[in-house]
Design a protein around this motif. Sequence first.
Motif, short mmCIF file in Angstrom:
data_model
loop_
_atom_site.label_atom_id
_atom_site.label_comp_id
_atom_site.label_asym_id
_atom_site.label_seq_id
_atom_site.Cartn_x
_atom_site.Cartn_y
_atom_site.Cartn_z
N LYS A 45 0.82 -1.21 0.00
CA LYS A 45 0.00 0.00 0.00
C LYS A 45 0.85 1.27 0.00
O LYS A 45 0.61 2.18 -0.76
N VAL A 46 1.88 1.29 0.83
CA VAL A 46 2.63 2.54 0.99
C VAL A 46 3.73 2.73 -0.06
O VAL A 46 4.25 3.83 -0.20
N VAL B 174 1.06 3.31 9.38
CA VAL B 174 0.85 3.54 7.94
C VAL B 174 0.46 5.00 7.65
O VAL B 174 0.93 5.60 6.70
N GLY B 227 0.83 7.43 3.81
CA GLY B 227 0.73 6.03 3.41
C GLY B 227 -0.72 5.57 3.36
O GLY B 227 -1.09 4.72 2.55
N LYS B 228 -1.53 6.18 4.23
CA LYS B 228 -2.96 5.85 4.29
C LYS B 228 -3.67 6.17 2.97
O LYS B 228 -4.62 5.52 2.59
N LYS B 229 -3.18 7.21 2.29
CA LYS B 229 -3.82 7.69 1.05
C LYS B 229 -3.22 7.05 -0.20
O LYS B 229 -3.61 7.36 -1.31
N SER B 230 -2.22 6.20 0.01
CA SER B 230 -1.50 5.62 -1.13
C SER B 230 -2.13 4.29 -1.55
O SER B 230 -2.64 3.54 -0.72
#
Lengths: 58, 398
Positions: A45-46, B174, B227-230
């Motif tokens: 995700k990151v 995250v 990271g939450k928005k990725s």
Amino acid sequence: MLNVRRDICGYCGCCVSVCPEGALELIDAYLAVDEKCTSCGICAKVCPLGALEVTHEK
Amino acid sequence: MKSKYDVLVVGGGPAGALAGRTAAEKGLSVLIVEKRPAIGAPVRCAEGIGKEALHEFIDPDPRWISADMTGAAIVAPDGFVMRLDSALAGGKVGYVLDRKIFDRELVWKASEAGADVAVKSRAAAPIMENGAVKGARIEFAGKTTDVKADVVIAADGVESKFSKWCGIDTTVPVREIMSSVQYVMTDIDIDEHATIFYLGNDVAPEGYLWVFPKGKRSANVGIGISGKKSGDGHRAKDYLDRFVKKTFPDGKTIEYIPGGVSVCRPLDCTVADGLMITGDAARVVDPLTGGGIYNAMYTGRLAAEVAAECIEKGDVSKKALMKYDRAWRESKMGKSIERNYHVKEYLIKQPDAKLNDIIHSVSKIDMQDFSTITLIKEIIKANPKLVLELGALAASLR
């Protein structure tokens, strides 16, 4: 399992910092994944480049 | 490389270099190990630092200063530009460094002071005795060597593993990792003396996009998003590519730099028996700006100073080394991290309309200087309601 797309990975270590299992390590210019990986996908995700993918074997 | 040192430093960035140099200057034997084959490369940084902050550690040198910043601009989500370039700056503000040369210079200075340096040498595991860190297993070119040390200083950056191996949880949440990409671009139209920050949930969700000049028609053009928005189709690279296509369609990218920047609170504890943690590995990056060079040098130097005292007294227990942990938390740097953490937490929750309001209101004020703290104070002054929203923090700044 976690698949590292070496053609995309820029070996920056962003993923290593968020891995809750400590399963990733940046060894110089490549990313190593060990048996502690649970395929949780947080790293995928990151990743700023999209170099990591969790694959589900059928 | 010897088999025993007073201090072993893991990592040859600014934190490790200052730790190594300071330990050597205190008369200790010290080894800096760097896993990469070269100090300073690959760069993982936007390379900005305040002038006064830099001067605390080293005199500026044109060999590793890419550009001299006399102004800045913040671009609101609605496109409104707030400029911060006035004569009031008094020649201050900041530099954009050339980290490849800068980091080398810092390690040179450490080695001149007497530190040993080993590159392409990776700390692969700690040496532990009765729960205390006593050194590290170093891998170089297929060979493994045990290096013992009274104190190990972990300066192994955002991808830090060493303290984790010693039992300390260094995992970054995250939502508090800035997933980042930067292009070093040339042949672009820029103001070569101003840093530009772009804000907005469509531009850089919970982060910002930056243009930091590297000289005439050249700049670090980068972005950090939470990271939450990725995720697929909306990663840092996707946002940056969209911006570059629109803003610098004819620019050329000469360097491609991914990275991660932590904007969480620092580790709960940055020492253990025989171990001290510094810089990005200690998560002491400024949570508001993402700046980490100064904080790395500061904690690296401080760790070595405390290590020297403790080694002299023959006590390198966690209890003795805690002096370092307390000192940085009580320092200007430690307080600034705590304050900026609150401001960051507030700002990332604001919708674009609110960010526009804030920036428009502050732009009407003649700023006395460019520091982050002045900017925060002015934001609060111009938005009295913020006092309620930020609570005691705002009151303490007035």
